[in-house]
Structure formats: structure tokens, C-alpha cells
Scaffold this active site. Sequence first.
Site, PDB file in Angstrom:
ATOM      1  N   CYS A 111      10.203  -2.727   4.747  1.00  0.00           N
ATOM      2  CA  CYS A 111      10.378  -1.542   3.893  1.00  0.00           C
ATOM      3  C   CYS A 111      10.494  -0.242   4.700  1.00  0.00           C
ATOM      4  CB  CYS A 111       9.228  -1.439   2.916  1.00  0.00           C
ATOM      5  SG  CYS A 111       8.979  -2.951   1.998  1.00  0.00           S
ATOM      6  N   HIS A 247       9.112   5.686   0.270  1.00  0.00           N
ATOM      7  CA  HIS A 247       9.446   4.323  -0.136  1.00  0.00           C
ATOM      8  C   HIS A 247       8.898   4.094  -1.543  1.00  0.00           C
ATOM      9  CE1 HIS A 247       9.838   0.110  -0.423  1.00  0.00           C
ATOM     10  NE2 HIS A 247       8.580  -0.172  -0.164  1.00  0.00           N
ATOM     11  N   ASN A 277      10.873  -1.869  -6.384  1.00  0.00           N
ATOM     12  CA  ASN A 277      10.754  -1.755  -4.922  1.00  0.00           C
ATOM     13  C   ASN A 277      11.921  -2.528  -4.289  1.00  0.00           C
ATOM     14  OD1 ASN A 277      10.100  -2.186  -2.232  1.00  0.00           O
ATOM     15  ND2 ASN A 277       7.937  -2.614  -2.613  1.00  0.00           N
TER      16      ASN A 277
END
Length: 320
Positions: A111, A247, A277
Site C-alpha cells: 500500500c 492511503h 482500499n
Amino acid sequence: MRTKIIGTGSCLPQTVVTNDDLSKIMDTSDEWISSRTGIKERRLAKEETTATMSIEASRRAMENANVSAQEIDLIIVATVTSDHITPSTSCEIQAAIGADRAVAFDINAACSGFLFALSIADAYLKLGTFKTALILGAETLSRIMDWSDRSTCVLFGDGAGAAIVRADSAGLLAYDQGSAGARGMVLSCLNRRNNNPLVKNPTDIQYVHMDGQEVYKFAVTTVPVSIKKALDEAGVNIEDIDYFALHQANIRIIQAVAKRLKVPEDKFPISLDHCGNISAASVPILLDEMNRNGLLKPGMKIVLAGFGGGLTWGSAVIEW
Ligand code: COA
């Protein structure tokens, strides 16, 4: 010389999957997912792949930056879900857009990947090796989810985000990065089979596995410290930051980071409500939405931050 983002693009799959849709195929509810994560819906790929979404996001970023394929010297894709081991997604993009002059490779920092791609491009540009780079975060996470694990699969989505960066007088002011491999197993995906005839494979293939509470603790403690380090390095006061593009893992993580930094939550734009996500793609997709919605004005100062699998994290202070 600084590395400046001069254009952005993104691409999401066509298929919208709401929390209510998920509740029809597993024991969950919109109430549970929304209240714990802020996620309302996500896009999941059916026809689309990591490469096809990346190619479309790249074309949109090139158009936004007014940059031709021949001007691109470097292509870096951050992904944990490239369609093949080789050729890489970056090489597939190169072929599709006709960026014949470019050097192309993929990286895996989960990520945090887009932040790591940005710092690699920055290093090349500072050295003078390259002038213009296309960097992406792109994922088809639906391929690697354990769809019988409701505590994890409801959090993720698919998509690609791209940015064109170029050597300029303003741009990336400073960054901070880190890795903690010793804690890596709190967020893992061990699904690679071994084709060596001398080795016996485990009978079950493992997909994404996460200790949600440990990942949460890691994120809320590490990200504020990393952002402060990047700000110190840049010599910029936190009050002078216009937006914090984090993020998009979980609204509670973003709220906790805002609280620890003592920054109002309205400085943290959100895309997780409609994207979920998307690992490495979260930050560039959010940045593209901010750009296209007219939020970003020349001279604004923005913090980007990624965190996740590895464990890895990265923060950057940029001047738009
Ligand atoms: N729907 C309904 N119930 C669910 C569920 C779902 N999708 N997923 C889990 N549950 C249940 C659990 O079974 C558990 O039930 P029990 O109390 O009867 O055993 C209960 O909800 C609480 O589970 P728990 O895992 O303790 O929830 P939590 O409050 O820790 O929230 C997360 C889970 C994943 C939302 C939270 O830990 C989190 O956000 N972590 C960070 C994850 C992240 O962002 N990762 C990516 C970083 S890159």
C-alpha cells in the site's frame, strides 16, 4: 531541481459492489462495514485487469499533463497484483501506449507502493538520468482475497492511478520512508505455488490474511511520525499544508491520524467511501480525484502518505 507531478489519471472497473451486495453473498451488513471502515461500495474487476486499468489511467494522465508517449523516459508501476510475473505491468503499459524510449519495471511495496515509486522517480530525475516519468499504483485485489474471510475481503477494491512527473523548479520537497519486515506477517498473501518437483506444496492456497487490529495500531502510530519527519525535512509547518492525501484504508485510521497531528479532518480528502482500499492505487486515485475536482491549485502544499504490507510506509511533502 524538484520532481513535480504535472498530470494525473485513474481508472476504476465498471462493476460497483455495494455493502448490501456483499451482504447477499456473506454474513455481513452495510451497518457493520460502514461504521467500522467508512466504506460504502467498491469497484471489482470482471473484464478489467491490472494492465488494462493501468493503460487507461496512463492515457488519462498523459492527456492531463499534455505529454506524449515519446517524451516518457521511465515507467514504474507499484503493484502486488500484476497480471503476470513477466512481462511486468509497466512493460505492458509501455507496449500499449508506444513509449518506446522508456525504461519500465514494477515494484512491490504494497500500500506504500506509489510513494516508493515517486521516490525512485525522484532519484532518477535528480541524477539527471531521466526527465519525464510515468508512475502508477495499480491493483486487482479481488484476485487475491479470501472471499470466505469477511473481516478482510469487505475492505478492498480494484483500480489504477497514474501520475506524470517531470524535473521542474517546484514539486517534491521531502519524503520519509520505512519498512518493518519483522512485523510483515500481520498482513500477508502467501499464494505462490512452488513448481519444483522436489518440493511438496501445501494443500491449501493462501490468499490475503490480515490481523486487522495489529495493522490498525501500526498505521495510527507510524503514519503521524512519518508525516512529521517529512515535514521537518521539508522545513514546512503542518499548518501550511492544504491537504493530507492518505492511503485510503479505513476512515478510523484517517481520523486517528488527523487527531494525532491536531489537523482538522476536512483537510483529509476521502475516496474510500466509493473505492474501498486499493492498496498501491489508493493515493494516486485520490490525487486524481482531487485534481479533477479542482481542489488543487498551483503553490498548494500537500502531504501524501501510504502504509501497509511489508510492513512499509512512506510520506511525501509536495508543492503542487
Ligand atoms: N461483517 C460483520 N461482522 C464482522 C465482519 C463483517 N464483514 N468482519 C468481522 N466481523 C465480526 C467478527 O467476527 C467479530 O465478531 P465476534 O465479536 O462475534 O467474534 C466482530 O465483528 C469484531 O471483529 P474484529 O476483527 O475485532 O473487528 P474490529 O473492530 O477490529 O474491526 C477491522 C475490524 C478490520 C475493520 C479493523 O481491525 C481495521 O480497520 N483494521 C485495519 C485494517 C486495515 O486498514 N488494513 C489495511 C491497511 S493497508
